[in-house]
Design a protein around this motif. Structure first.
Motif, PDB file in Angstrom:
ATOM      1  N   SER A 119       1.013  -1.168   0.134  1.00 30.53           N
ATOM      2  CA  SER A 119       0.045   0.044  -0.049  1.00 30.53           C
ATOM      3  C   SER A 119       0.934   1.273   0.116  1.00 30.53           C
ATOM      4  O   SER A 119       0.721   2.261  -0.671  1.00 30.53           O
ATOM      5  CB  SER A 119      -0.878  -0.162   1.259  1.00 30.53           C
ATOM      6  OG  SER A 119      -1.859   0.992   1.192  1.00 30.53           O
ATOM      7  N   LEU A 138       2.502   1.711  -3.402  1.00 33.27           N
ATOM      8  CA  LEU A 138       1.433   2.108  -4.235  1.00 33.27           C
ATOM      9  C   LEU A 138       1.326   3.675  -4.264  1.00 33.27           C
ATOM     10  O   LEU A 138       1.412   4.194  -5.397  1.00 33.27           O
ATOM     11  CB  LEU A 138       0.034   1.361  -4.025  1.00 33.27           C
ATOM     12  CG  LEU A 138      -1.171   1.856  -4.957  1.00 33.27           C
ATOM     13  CD1 LEU A 138      -0.957   1.727  -6.363  1.00 33.27           C
ATOM     14  CD2 LEU A 138      -2.202   1.319  -4.268  1.00 33.27           C
ATOM     15  N   TYR A 145       4.367   5.310  -5.636  1.00 34.27           N
ATOM     16  CA  TYR A 145       4.576   5.132  -7.106  1.00 34.27           C
ATOM     17  C   TYR A 145       3.720   6.259  -7.895  1.00 34.27           C
ATOM     18  O   TYR A 145       3.995   6.960  -8.788  1.00 34.27           O
ATOM     19  CB  TYR A 145       4.082   3.822  -7.547  1.00 34.27           C
ATOM     20  CG  TYR A 145       3.771   3.682  -8.973  1.00 34.27           C
ATOM     21  CD1 TYR A 145       4.992   3.537  -9.912  1.00 34.27           C
ATOM     22  CD2 TYR A 145       2.675   3.578  -9.520  1.00 34.27           C
ATOM     23  CE1 TYR A 145       5.084   3.381 -11.206  1.00 34.27           C
ATOM     24  CE2 TYR A 145       2.473   3.082 -11.070  1.00 34.27           C
ATOM     25  CZ  TYR A 145       3.584   3.190 -11.948  1.00 34.27           C
ATOM     26  OH  TYR A 145       3.510   3.006 -13.162  1.00 34.27           O
ATOM     27  N   TYR A 201      -6.827   3.540 -10.651  1.00 39.04           N
ATOM     28  CA  TYR A 201      -5.688   2.642 -10.366  1.00 39.04           C
ATOM     29  C   TYR A 201      -5.598   2.532  -8.941  1.00 39.04           C
ATOM     30  O   TYR A 201      -5.267   1.259  -8.457  1.00 39.04           O
ATOM     31  CB  TYR A 201      -4.557   2.973 -11.027  1.00 39.04           C
ATOM     32  CG  TYR A 201      -3.516   2.104 -11.119  1.00 39.04           C
ATOM     33  CD1 TYR A 201      -3.297   0.781 -11.513  1.00 39.04           C
ATOM     34  CD2 TYR A 201      -2.163   2.208 -10.134  1.00 39.04           C
ATOM     35  CE1 TYR A 201      -2.057  -0.096 -11.136  1.00 39.04           C
ATOM     36  CE2 TYR A 201      -1.178   1.417  -9.952  1.00 39.04           C
ATOM     37  CZ  TYR A 201      -1.282   0.225 -10.734  1.00 39.04           C
ATOM     38  OH  TYR A 201      -0.196  -0.667 -10.309  1.00 39.04           O
ATOM     39  N   TYR A 202      -5.372   3.715  -8.124  1.00 36.90           N
ATOM     40  CA  TYR A 202      -4.987   3.539  -6.869  1.00 36.90           C
ATOM     41  C   TYR A 202      -5.970   2.723  -6.252  1.00 36.90           C
ATOM     42  O   TYR A 202      -5.796   1.785  -5.170  1.00 36.90           O
ATOM     43  CB  TYR A 202      -4.849   4.977  -6.268  1.00 36.90           C
ATOM     44  CG  TYR A 202      -4.552   5.070  -4.640  1.00 36.90           C
ATOM     45  CD1 TYR A 202      -3.280   4.833  -4.037  1.00 36.90           C
ATOM     46  CD2 TYR A 202      -5.520   5.003  -3.993  1.00 36.90           C
ATOM     47  CE1 TYR A 202      -2.903   4.890  -2.945  1.00 36.90           C
ATOM     48  CE2 TYR A 202      -5.260   4.958  -2.563  1.00 36.90           C
ATOM     49  CZ  TYR A 202      -4.130   5.086  -2.162  1.00 36.90           C
ATOM     50  OH  TYR A 202      -3.881   5.116  -0.684  1.00 36.90           O
ATOM     51  N   ARG A 244      -6.088  -0.960  -7.045  1.00 38.49           N
ATOM     52  CA  ARG A 244      -4.835  -1.785  -6.214  1.00 38.49           C
ATOM     53  C   ARG A 244      -5.014  -1.815  -4.886  1.00 38.49           C
ATOM     54  O   ARG A 244      -4.785  -2.972  -4.147  1.00 38.49           O
ATOM     55  CB  ARG A 244      -3.783  -0.891  -6.311  1.00 38.49           C
ATOM     56  CG  ARG A 244      -2.316  -1.898  -6.193  1.00 38.49           C
ATOM     57  CD  ARG A 244      -1.912  -3.056  -6.951  1.00 38.49           C
ATOM     58  NE  ARG A 244      -1.255  -2.807  -8.146  1.00 38.49           N
ATOM     59  CZ  ARG A 244      -0.868  -3.629  -9.080  1.00 38.49           C
ATOM     60  NH1 ARG A 244      -1.130  -5.082  -8.585  1.00 38.49           N
ATOM     61  NH2 ARG A 244       0.015  -3.445  -9.784  1.00 38.49           N
ATOM     62  N   GLN A 245      -5.836  -1.071  -4.255  1.00 35.13           N
ATOM     63  CA  GLN A 245      -6.100  -0.895  -2.856  1.00 35.13           C
ATOM     64  C   GLN A 245      -7.234  -1.840  -2.594  1.00 35.13           C
ATOM     65  O   GLN A 245      -7.297  -2.858  -1.622  1.00 35.13           O
ATOM     66  CB  GLN A 245      -6.734   0.462  -2.338  1.00 35.13           C
ATOM     67  CG  GLN A 245      -5.576   1.469  -2.001  1.00 35.13           C
ATOM     68  CD  GLN A 245      -4.897   1.164  -1.048  1.00 35.13           C
ATOM     69  OE1 GLN A 245      -5.037   0.163  -0.400  1.00 35.13           O
ATOM     70  NE2 GLN A 245      -3.781   2.038  -0.766  1.00 35.13           N
TER      71      GLN A 245
END
Lengths: 163, 320
Positions: free
Chosen positions: B61, B64, B67, B284-285, B288-289
């Motif tokens: 996390s 991410l 990034y 996207y965040y 991914r979470q």
């Protein structure tokens, strides 16, 4: 007023080359940023992304072509500038405008489609042909603008030289 | 900020989306023969399986968020989601501070600021060292804990402050998707609080303090419904345009939690077809979470020995 005819025609050539060139520069720059993002993750996709980046660059070339044609018709290229009336200069000016504006806006629009195409290459590289075709569709309107500008300028040249 | 400034970042995100865990991958994870096999599958997807699951997921996390900050021209684009971590870490630090047993509370991943920064400032009672957005709230929560010995009031106050901060940061993100996510998240959280209040028989004061005002919820009506019990609340939600939420609440709180996460995910789906702007980064965040949350759910359920079908019912919808 008639002494400004040649100047008005030259301004038309300048705007045509400049606007179409700016449109292409913006377009190629935008797709370039997107392509760089993709290539930074996967360098093997460079050649596919490069084709998309090149597409919005053609409008700048078309603008240059129309400007050269116009300057040639009025004798600026060749060293023997014609004496044009204001009305004749204005006709040349407006003859270059389809390419100036058509070039600018189509380059920017084409770039946005090409950026979406970079997304297609990122996710489904085998579909890059479709990405190129979709982006190339926008080119149609730049070509139509080029065509009408060429027809007007060459037609004007024939009429004015005959007179 | 112009949407074209995100061209580089969005292209990177499109490529990164290829590595998101799909629903098929999650199915394989659920059906894995052993925990070791499941961890090996997670490692194949780029997670650091050498550490325990919680550390692995917290690190993922944090990586991410780093990034997104690295590639985004707007460094604060996901702050409206990160700020919840800051408030969680603040709560954990305050609990550790007042704990008489020196108990180390459960810190989460870094938020807008690092958890160590929050922890060190709170444990040293140097609230001035906290970032401005946390400072006042930290001091007030500390007062509640020290003067009133009211841990629940402090928690309620910080949860409400976190929701307010998320709404504030979402406005700063200048993205319709960020605003919609913060608004929907606030509304669903309010429903959760109202249901908890109805279930435990809390008074109006609790709901008044805990429920954060937002455009899609009539706060007074929600509080009023919660005071009349669970059934009245669910009936109110049916009429107030939250029929799906009401339906999920009727099944179970766990189903409602899943409904909340899936409803928020759905808001991010339009970003799949956007080529420019901040929304693909936000989506996207969030995706991914959701993936991290799904791995946590699956690994926890596996540890508890739940059957595969029950685990599947709890897994959230994936973005890809």
């Amino acid at each position: 007023m008639d002494k400004y005819g040649l100047a008005v025609a030259i301004i038309g050539a300048v705007i045509c080359a400049a606007l179409a060139g700016i449109g292409s520069a913006r377009g190629v720059g935008l797709v370039g940023q997107s392509a760089a993002g993709l290539v930074s993750e996967d360098p093997s996709k460079f050649s596919k992304a490069l084709i998309l980046q090149l597409l919005p660059g053609t409008q700048g070339l078309y603008g240059l072509l129309v400007a050269v044609l116009l300057l040639s018709q009025i004798g600026v290229i060749g060293g023997a500038p014609q004496q044009l009336t204001f009305a004749q200069g204005a006709m040349y000016f407006f003859g270059a405008m389809p390419m100036a504006f058509g070039g600018y806006f189509s380059a920017v629009a084409q770039a946005r489609v090409a950026v979406s195409g970079v997304g297609i290459i990122a996710k489904k590289p085998d579909q890059n042909g479709k990405a190129i075709i979709m982006s190339a569709m926008v080119e149609t309107y730049a070509i139509l603008a080029l065509l009408i500008s060429i027809l007007i300028i060459t037609g004007l040249g024939s009429v004015i030289n005959a007179a | 900020m112009k949407d074209t400034e995100f061209a580089f970042a969005v292209a990177k995100i499109r490529y990164a989306e290829n590595s998101l865990i799909s629903e098929k991958d999650l199915d394989r994870l659920i059906d894995a023969g052993s925990d070791a096999e499941a961890r090996r599958m997670i490692a194949e997807k780029g997670y650091d399986a050498a550490v325990d699951t919680e550390t692995m997921l917290n690190r993922a996390s944090e990586a991410l968020a780093a990034y997104i900050r690295e590639i985004s021209p707007d460094k604060n684009v996901v702050d409206f989601m990160l700020v919840a971590n800051d408030y969680h870490n603040l709560k954990a630090a305050l609990k550790e501070l007042v704990s008489t047993h020196g108990m180390s509370a459960g810190f989460g991943p870094d938020g807008i600021v690092g958890k160590d920064e929050v922890k060190n400032a709170v444990l040293a009672k140097k609230f001035a060292e906290l970032p401005e957005f946390l400072r006042g709230d930290a001091e007030k929560a500390y007062e509640l804990l020290i003067n009133l010995y009211d841990g629940q009031a402090a928690d309620v106050f910080l949860d409400r402050a976190a929701a307010d901060a998320a709404m504030r940061y979402a406005k700063q993100a200048k993205s319709e998707m960020a605003a919609a996510l913060a608004e929907r998240s606030c509304a669903l959280n309010d429903i959760k609080i109202a249901y908890r209040a109805a279930y435990t028989g809390k008074d109006a004061r609790f709901a008044e303090d805990a429920i954060c005002p937002c455009a899609s919820i009539d706060k007074e009506a929600l509080i009023d419904a919660s005071l009349h019990g669970e059934e009245a609340l669910v009936s109110y939600l049916d009429e107030a345009g939250f029929a799906e939420a009401a339906g999920a609440l009727r099944v179970s709180p766990a189903d409602f939690e899943k409904y909340c996460d899936d409803a928020l995910s759905e808001l991010t789906y339009p970003a799949k077809w956007m080529s420019l702007g901040p929304d693909p980064l936000i989506a996207y965040y969030f995706a991914r979470q959701t993936e991290i949350k799904n791995i946590r759910i699956i690994m926890s359920c596996r540890r508890l020995g739940l059957p595969a079908e029950r685990i599947r019912q709890r897994v959230r919808k994936q973005y890809v």
